[in-house]
Design an enzyme around this catalytic site. Sequence first.
Site, short mmCIF file in Angstrom:
data_model
loop_
_atom_site.label_atom_id
_atom_site.label_comp_id
_atom_site.label_asym_id
_atom_site.label_seq_id
_atom_site.Cartn_x
_atom_site.Cartn_y
_atom_site.Cartn_z
N CYS A 2 19.96 3.15 -17.02
CA CYS A 2 20.97 4.14 -16.67
C CYS A 2 21.61 4.84 -17.86
O CYS A 2 22.46 5.70 -17.68
CB CYS A 2 22.06 3.48 -15.84
SG CYS A 2 22.84 2.14 -16.74
N ASP A 60 23.61 3.55 -20.05
CA ASP A 60 24.91 3.01 -20.42
C ASP A 60 24.83 2.22 -21.73
O ASP A 60 23.80 1.65 -22.05
CB ASP A 60 25.46 2.12 -19.31
CG ASP A 60 25.84 2.95 -18.10
OD1 ASP A 60 26.30 4.09 -18.31
OD2 ASP A 60 25.65 2.48 -16.98
N CYS A 93 29.14 0.44 -16.07
CA CYS A 93 29.82 0.49 -14.77
C CYS A 93 30.70 -0.74 -14.54
O CYS A 93 30.82 -1.62 -15.40
CB CYS A 93 28.77 0.56 -13.68
SG CYS A 93 27.84 -0.97 -13.56
N CYS A 141 23.03 -4.74 -14.97
CA CYS A 141 24.29 -4.48 -15.69
C CYS A 141 24.73 -5.72 -16.47
O CYS A 141 25.36 -5.60 -17.52
CB CYS A 141 25.38 -4.06 -14.73
SG CYS A 141 24.86 -2.80 -13.56
FE1 FES Z 1 24.52 1.04 -15.78
FE2 FES Z 1 25.79 -0.84 -14.41
S1 FES Z 1 24.77 0.90 -13.61
S2 FES Z 1 25.59 -0.66 -16.54
#
Ligand code: FES
Length: 147
Positions: free
Chosen positions: A58, A60, A83, A127
Amino acid sequence: MTITHKTEVKGKNGENWLYSENVKKHFFHPQNTFKSQEEEEEFEKNADGIGEVGSPACGDMMRMYIKVKNGKIVACRWKTFGCASAIASTSILSEMVIGKTIDDARKITPQDIVQKLNGLPLRKIHCSVLGDKALQKAIDAYEKKKK
Ligand code: FES
């Protein structure tokens, strides 16, 4: 909203979420984070290891800092653009590692984190990997610095 899978949010209000109480607790009150940029910069100066990773799933990001004394992690701080699940996972991970030897901290797995959170929705498991990978990298950095 229809229930399509047991990991889906099933209603309009928070009470219907399938996040565990522990996930919610750590998401709403994350532990071992920084209160300001200055605090982070100060901690970074004396950190023994820093690990940063991005999730290919994602995009992140997660950065984790550790301080080590006599082979034990004495402090662990972190920040993320991840997230709610990443925040809760890393918050609980940061509590789990403090006081652990480097060897024991290395043995912590994303499954251990999820178990400690009393579960995460299936599609949110990745995550919890974010904090775990950042920790492993921070330990790598510490061990490299030691040599
Ligand atoms: Fe990317 Fe949770 S959806 S860290």
